[in-house]
Design a protein around this motif. Structure first.
Motif, mmCIF file in Angstrom:
data_model
loop_
_atom_site.group_PDB
_atom_site.id
_atom_site.type_symbol
_atom_site.label_atom_id
_atom_site.label_comp_id
_atom_site.label_asym_id
_atom_site.label_seq_id
_atom_site.Cartn_x
_atom_site.Cartn_y
_atom_site.Cartn_z
ATOM 1 N N ALA A 248 0.898 -1.212 -0.006
ATOM 2 C CA ALA A 248 -0.111 0.084 -0.021
ATOM 3 C C ALA A 248 0.869 1.175 -0.039
ATOM 4 C CB ALA A 248 -1.015 0.168 1.204
ATOM 5 N N GLU B 242 2.236 1.642 -3.589
ATOM 6 C CA GLU B 242 1.029 2.014 -4.612
ATOM 7 C C GLU B 242 0.877 3.477 -4.050
ATOM 8 O OE1 GLU B 242 -1.635 2.454 -7.340
ATOM 9 O OE2 GLU B 242 0.052 1.205 -7.009
ATOM 10 N N ALA B 243 0.834 3.842 -2.871
ATOM 11 C CA ALA B 243 0.414 5.438 -2.259
ATOM 12 C C ALA B 243 1.312 6.378 -2.877
ATOM 13 C CB ALA B 243 0.127 5.303 -0.928
ATOM 14 N N ALA C 65 1.058 6.893 -6.478
ATOM 15 C CA ALA C 65 -0.175 7.745 -6.925
ATOM 16 C C ALA C 65 0.223 9.111 -6.587
ATOM 17 C CB ALA C 65 -1.406 7.188 -6.037
ATOM 18 N N GLU D 294 -10.299 4.882 -9.698
ATOM 19 C CA GLU D 294 -9.019 4.606 -9.174
ATOM 20 C C GLU D 294 -8.553 5.099 -7.813
ATOM 21 O OE1 GLU D 294 -6.473 7.190 -11.600
ATOM 22 O OE2 GLU D 294 -7.401 6.768 -13.577
ATOM 23 N N GLU E 278 -9.702 2.143 -5.647
ATOM 24 C CA GLU E 278 -8.659 0.983 -5.549
ATOM 25 C C GLU E 278 -7.491 1.656 -4.967
ATOM 26 O OE1 GLU E 278 -7.558 0.795 -9.642
ATOM 27 O OE2 GLU E 278 -9.282 -0.213 -10.267
ATOM 28 N N ARG E 279 -6.975 2.774 -4.649
ATOM 29 C CA ARG E 279 -5.910 3.022 -3.897
ATOM 30 C C ARG E 279 -6.469 2.974 -2.221
ATOM 31 N NH1 ARG E 279 -4.683 7.087 -7.827
ATOM 32 N NH2 ARG E 279 -5.490 8.691 -6.319
ATOM 33 N N THR E 280 -7.616 3.616 -2.068
ATOM 34 C CA THR E 280 -8.028 3.475 -0.687
ATOM 35 C C THR E 280 -8.441 1.990 0.008
ATOM 36 O OG1 THR E 280 -9.215 5.410 -1.015
ATOM 37 C CG2 THR E 280 -9.856 4.073 0.811
#
Length: 394
Positions: free
Chosen positions: A221, A224-225, A228, A256, A259-261
């Motif tokens: 995470a 990915e964060a 982003a 999007e 998905e990130r959350t």
């Protein structure tokens, strides 16, 4: 045509005054049908004297001389000519106004001399000459003054417009310089920090897989964060460096965010009500930013929670709401931070309303409503959005 109405009414009033004076003057002749026709022609000419000053001046002068010769109503025959002379001078036809004044004065006084009673013709002519000469000089001068005043006012207005345009250009230039300064500061500080986080997370994931271990969900995470965040930061830097927002974000990219959350461990449900429609760019982007900030706050502050995103399209309004079932409660109200303040500025700057408060039982709700038509929309064209940024925290 509406501008000609006062002139038409003035012509009718002067015509009525002329006919009434002719009827009351003892030495005036009887008014006939031709005289009435001449008065009507004068009234019509005065009605269009603003658009056709020279033609109207000629018609009025000839008509009033004819009425003066036929009826001899006295100095009242000069009033329509004075009005036409003033309008002609005001419209910039100074030569025509001066010629008409001389022609009417000469013809009028010639008629007076020929019809003057025996005994004191000189006194009568001198009196009429002084009176009419003063009136016609005043009409010509007043027309010239009115024209110069109008030119002066137009020049002042033009200067004001030019000064306003210069101020706007200066403000835009300063805003552009400030955007570039902010972009440089962000690039020199924040970009470096996020890049370090991204690289370190990537190395950690690589080492874990190299040793045959499965990277933790938290580490993935973070990776990915950070990726982003880098994309968002590049988009923000591009916007700051360019006046046009070429990489537009809107509600079409809510998936999007979801998905990130969810990668951060928060379950998110999305509901869309009403048919999706094309939205103004600033409202579309503001709706996206509200959802983004609200989901960020859920991931950071709500603890183990489920979030519900609801986007409602109505004919005159767009409503975006994010509700979670976290541990927030009315007994412990949330202190608004930079994120909520920026969100409220963004929404109210577009004429909308924002409600951000704890639910009655538990959890937190953020609800933004944007008007899509009506007077509320006009506020956005005047407001400079101070919150065109991703908010940092609640």
């Amino acid at each position: 045509m509406r501008r000609d109405l006062p002139y038409a009414l003035g012509g009718l009033v002067l015509g009525g005054l002329l006919l009434g004076n002719a009827a009351l003057t003892p030495d005036a002749a009887t008014v006939g049908a031709l005289d009435v026709a001449l008065v009507l022609a004068m009234a019509v000419a005065l009605a269009v004297c603003r658009r056709y000053p020279v033609v109207a001046l000629a018609v009025v002068t000839v008509a009033m001389l004819a009425v003066h010769v036929r009826v001899h109503p006295g100095v009242s025959a000069a009033f329509p000519v004075l009005s036409a002379v003033y309008v002609a001078a005001w419209r910039g036809r100074r030569a025509a106004a001066a010629v008409a004044s001389l022609v009417f004065l000469g013809s009028f006084l010639t008629r007076d001399i020929s019809m003057a009673p025996a005994g004191r013709p000189g006194d009568l002519v001198a009196e009429r000459t002084a009176l009419l000469l003063g009136w016609f000089v005043a009409a010509n001068v007043a027309g010239l003054v009115a024209r110069q005043r109008r030119a002066y006012l137009e020049q002042v207005e033009q200067r004001a417009i030019e000064a306003e345009r210069t101020r706007e250009e200066m403000a835009l230039r300063r805003a552009g310089e400030e955007r570039l300064r902010i972009a440089r500061d962000l690039h020199d500080s924040l970009t470096h920090s996020i890049s370090v986080i991204k690289v370190q997370a990537g190395i950690a994931v690589h080492l874990a897989r190299k040793h045959g271990e499965q990277p933790s969900a938290t580490l993935l995470a973070i990776q990915e964060a950070s990726s982003a965040a880098m994309r968002e930061l590049r988009t923000t830097l591009d916007v700051l460096r360019s006046p046009a927002d070429e990489d537009h974000v809107g509600l079409a990219r809510v998936d999007e965010l979801v998905e990130r959350t969810q990668a951060a461990g928060v379950l998110v449900h999305v509901t869309v009500s009403g048919p999706a429609r094309d939205l103004p760019a600033e409202i579309d982007q503001a709706g996206y930013r509200v959802v983004q900030e609200a989901l960020t706050n859920v991931a950071r502050h709500a603890g183990p929670a489920t979030a519900h995103v609801h986007v409602e399209y109505a004919p005159a309004q767009l409503t975006v709401s994010v509700t979670d079932d976290g541990h927030a409660s009315p007994a412990h109200p949330v202190t608004p931070g930079v994120g909520l303040r920026g969100m409220r500025e963004r929404v109210t700057g577009l004429g909308g309303t924002l409600r951000a408060a704890a639910n009655d039982d538990h959890g937190f709700t953020v609800r933004a409503a944007f008007p899509l038509d009506g007077p509320g929309r006009t506020a956005r064209s005047r407001a400079v959005q101070p919150a065109q940024r991703v908010a940092e925290s609640r």
